[in-house]
Design an enzyme around this catalytic site. Sequence first.
Site, PDB file in Angstrom:
ATOM      1  N   GLU A 175     -83.909 -12.738 -27.699  1.00  0.00           N
ATOM      2  CA  GLU A 175     -85.217 -12.363 -27.173  1.00  0.00           C
ATOM      3  C   GLU A 175     -85.188 -11.280 -26.101  1.00  0.00           C
ATOM      4  OE1 GLU A 175     -87.812 -16.240 -27.230  1.00  0.00           O
ATOM      5  OE2 GLU A 175     -85.698 -16.745 -27.190  1.00  0.00           O
TER       6      GLU A 175
ATOM      7  N   ILE B  79     -70.313 -12.101 -25.717  1.00  0.00           N
ATOM      8  CA  ILE B  79     -70.922 -11.882 -27.028  1.00  0.00           C
ATOM      9  C   ILE B  79     -69.953 -12.374 -28.103  1.00  0.00           C
ATOM     10  CG2 ILE B  79     -71.921 -10.168 -28.584  1.00  0.00           C
ATOM     11  CD1 ILE B  79     -73.477 -10.690 -25.922  1.00  0.00           C
TER      12      ILE B  79
END
Lengths: 749, 333
Positions: free
Chosen positions: A715, A639
Amino acid sequence: MTETSTTSPIGRDTPRVDGPRKVTGLAQYTSDFLFPGMLYGVPVEATIANGKLLALDTVAAEKMPGVRAVFHRANIGRIFRSTPAPGFDRVCEERRPPFEDDVIQYYGQYIALAVADTFEAAKAAADAVRATYAKEKSNVEARLEAGHDPDVVFTTYGPVPREQSKRGDPEGAFASAPVKLDETYVTPAETHNPLELHATTAIWDGTMLTLYDSTQGVVNARSVLAQMFGLPKENVRVISKFLGSGFGGKLYPWTHVPLAAAAARQLGKPVKLVVSRKMMFQSVGHRARTQQRMRLGATREGKLVSLMHDYVYHMSMLGDYHEDCGEATPFHYSVPNLRASFGRARRNIGATADMRGPGAVPGLYATESAMNELADNLKMDPVQLRLLNEPRLDESNGLLFSSRHYVECLNVGAEKFGWAKRNPAIGSMKRDGLTLGWGMAGAAWIAGRFEAAANVQLRDDGTVRVACATQDIGTGTYTILAQLASEKTGVPLDNIEVELGDSALPDGPISGGSLATSSVIPAVFKAADQAIASLLIIAVTTPGSPFLGHKPDDLALEGGRIFVKAEGPGKGVPFGDLLRRANARLVTGSGSAEMTAFAPNPKFSKHSFGCHFVEVTWQAEIARLRVSRVVTVMDAGRILNPLTGRNQIQGAVVMGIGMALFEETIYDPQNGAPINSNLADYMVTVNADAPPIDVTFLDYPDKEINELGARGIGEIGLAGIAAAITDAVHHATGVRVRELPVRIENLLV
Amino acid sequence: MHIFEFIRPTDPAAAIAAAAQSKTAQQGADVRFMGGGTTLIDLMKLNVETPDRVLDINRLSLDKIEDTADGGLKIGATVRNSDLANHPKVQKDYLVLSQAILNGASAQIRNMATVGGNLLQRTRCVYFRDTAMSCNKREPGSGCPAITGHNRTLAILGTSEHCIATNPSDMCVAMAALEATIHVQGSKGSRVVSFGDFHLLPGNTPHRETVLEPGDLITHVTLPPPVVGSKQLYLKLRDRASYEFALASAAVMLTIASGRITHARVALGGVGTKPWRSPEAETALAGKPANDATFRQAAEAALRNAKAQSENKFKIELARRCLTYALKMASMS
Ligand SMILES: Cc1cc2nc3c(=O)[nH]c(=O)nc-3n(C[C@H](O)[C@H](O)[C@H](O)COP(=O)(O)OP(=O)(O)OC[C@H]3O[C@@H](n4cnc5c(N)ncnc54)[C@H](O)[C@@H]3O)c2cc1C
Ligand code: SF4
């Protein structure tokens, strides 16, 4: 002199670099741009869903004050078709140009366009246009039956076999399985509904067309519009600086875009066209309604022996869009016999299109719901059932996963949520007089890269500029590019300028598939490397440079300073000093990287994984259901910015609450109109419905994706959440709802 | 949007004289008063309302909340919904009204919306709000597509074969229970209308929603003196937690002495074609012991004549549960 930072910005909570511009109103969204002499266009919508346009009466409208023209088939001028191309170029979901024929295929299809000096005048004129139709019966039937399609169908992204995945003997294994589940799950048509309406302003200068457009893909929009107006690509420029979100609805151009461009061409003035909220439900795409039959066969111990996922979705008369509900089915669990197949039902509706987590989101709702129901039938914990069926590799193709930590997601999620305390008996758990329901589900989403190019400039004032024709659709792409450039150059974020959203920049990816971040990393890094290489040549060749006599290879750039590797950064020189000494304003490097997603013959199976644990509260006395707590764990690669990353997952969970409990586009049975086409009647989650959402990223880098190991996170947060909520609803109420959204009427039993 | 003249009168007589020229005060009016504009301007943008003249009534000094001689309350027609809901006397003596208003719309809309405008807000029936559709309320005689179409949120009480539209107001439900009085000034002088007589059932004239005639200006609403010891509650049920019209709501007032109900007022929202006072429920409560059985009987009585459409049968049971629970919670408060 520039301050430099020695710590890497990658992986650190980084506030959006464009945040101040957004909160002060300096950020200009598409419809904020004004141009001298600009006119306003308002389309006229068909009020039938099937039939022919016989006549248009525009006389009254044309005479109204401020009206410049009312365009229709006879006077709009030539608009060519945009045709499919290989890869992700020239994509659009409604290929018939506006006004090409007089056939009405869906309610709200544009039949004319009023253009006037003001928006109000254009709207009044559009309202005054009268149409006569030969109306035919429209088909918006909600129950879906597969039409007569060939075994291989042509879709937006190329040919797809309708039996999309198969192994073993799924029918036979199902028939002889000791434990069976056979249920059908339905997801409704959903409308994207970003807050920002679709908008476009077209400006012609001779044969040069500039479009300010609310698009998630400036490069693709340029290709589509160039073909529609018969222009070389370099004559078209598409700009999308800030987007009030898109959720996939703004990936590719819709018919209002060529309409604005054609009107601007006819009138020789800039024309702005902003679609209405009502049109957002009609003519700019929606998520398909799906009906998915799930058959699971298992041993009494819970080992899957057969999985059949046969689904039908609705689609427009004109479109090719494939709602790929079977996207995650073939690899998610270990099962020797499997089939995923689909059929399509044509309806008199606007085009279907990608919507956040297309295919996988409705698909995982069905597969994960079926897993939960199977666990119920087996009297087994649903987490255990998943652990028991964890695959060692992707059984659909025999490839190893590049990085899969689904088991860890489940264990961490269960631990954080307190799942061990779950009493499986229906309605058995209480708190403050409310009945609690606990449910869970897994998630998956694609990973890989699109083709991308970028350039990086190092400038004599010590600043850096990084540019790429991708866009920031509200997710934090400006910030990611600044972080990447900072990582390579050591220049702090404040001194990095990021240019996005302009097709004149090096070709960048669409903001779709959650692939933009992973795609730009190698391009930006290569561009930075090239710029640094030029800088080092300057360092060893510029008269007066302290590095004369060294070879470029002896030198390095770190923390914004050039230094001799052997001596360490201590004695370095800020690169701006060196450029000034060389009388160079800047050096530029370019970089690009190829597409790896959807590529033939992959070496690994590449996906992200995750899971959700959900608590609902249920008050039977007044039939009140609320989601009260969510724990989400994501295995989505490294991340880069946990702050904006968490925001993506939390936003997706909030959207998932809407998918589970509120959202549904309803077509009027008599005239085919999306009848709840406004934000009061099409319900989305409001703040009061959003519970505390605890997000954990496992943060394992996936080096098969790119050098940083970053995948995408836009998503996946929406995948699985509806199945977790409906499972929690069942746990609280005893009612299994298999057709979304769950409504009060389903629970009033 | 239709081109219109915008006038800001400062004198009620002038406003009334101008409005009296309208051919109707109902659907199709060519002169309209404007309070907060949150209903009117919306409908003008949709071409559902097409007045030639709009009279802004915010300069007519109708914006005060005052005590009446008999101990009740006088509320000016242009008092904002938020000001009314947050008024100390309303919060103390007419709590059900404050709760009803605060359950409606959003803070921003309540800051604009006026009492007069809220009394006259229009139905949210999707066919009514779309001029491409037929609708008996908007165009008399054109038909009612809701009966065979999308009717999940529409009414189950007071419907006719011509119209099944819900009155969507929260405020009005509380005012019905409170037995408010509406004060009207028209070209022939002023008159008072009791709350129950103000809104009309659709019958075969769904385009006629109230007793107002051209020129009629609502000047204020009065509330009777507070009922001593009355326990009040407004309960609103809807799909999501906020910012949605009621699927079912209940305004209740109970006075209980020695475990028996000595005074009861009940009105329902979200289910009726007008704000739905329920004398049936009130009768079922009067003199009975304040317990769950009584409350359930009152709810049964209130919904006895309910008639469901294709999609809204659930509202009958939902309204029953809503009223039962509201009575129970009020009795315990
Ligand atoms: C998004 C949205 C959500 C909403 N949600 C809710 C909800 O949950 N619950 C709820 O109860 N309401 C809700 N509302 C409706 C809101 O309460 C009404 O729009 C508001 O009360 C109307 O008041 P106004 O002053 O703005 O009326 P206006 O729009 O000014 O007027 C409405 C009508 O009343 C007439 N009128 C106004 N004043 C007078 C007067 N003194 N004499 C005679 N005629 C007059 C006008 O001519 C017009 O016909 C919502 C509205 C919106 C837009
Ligand atoms: S219910 Fe009433 S408002 Fe709705 S369409 Fe029918 S007539 Fe019109």
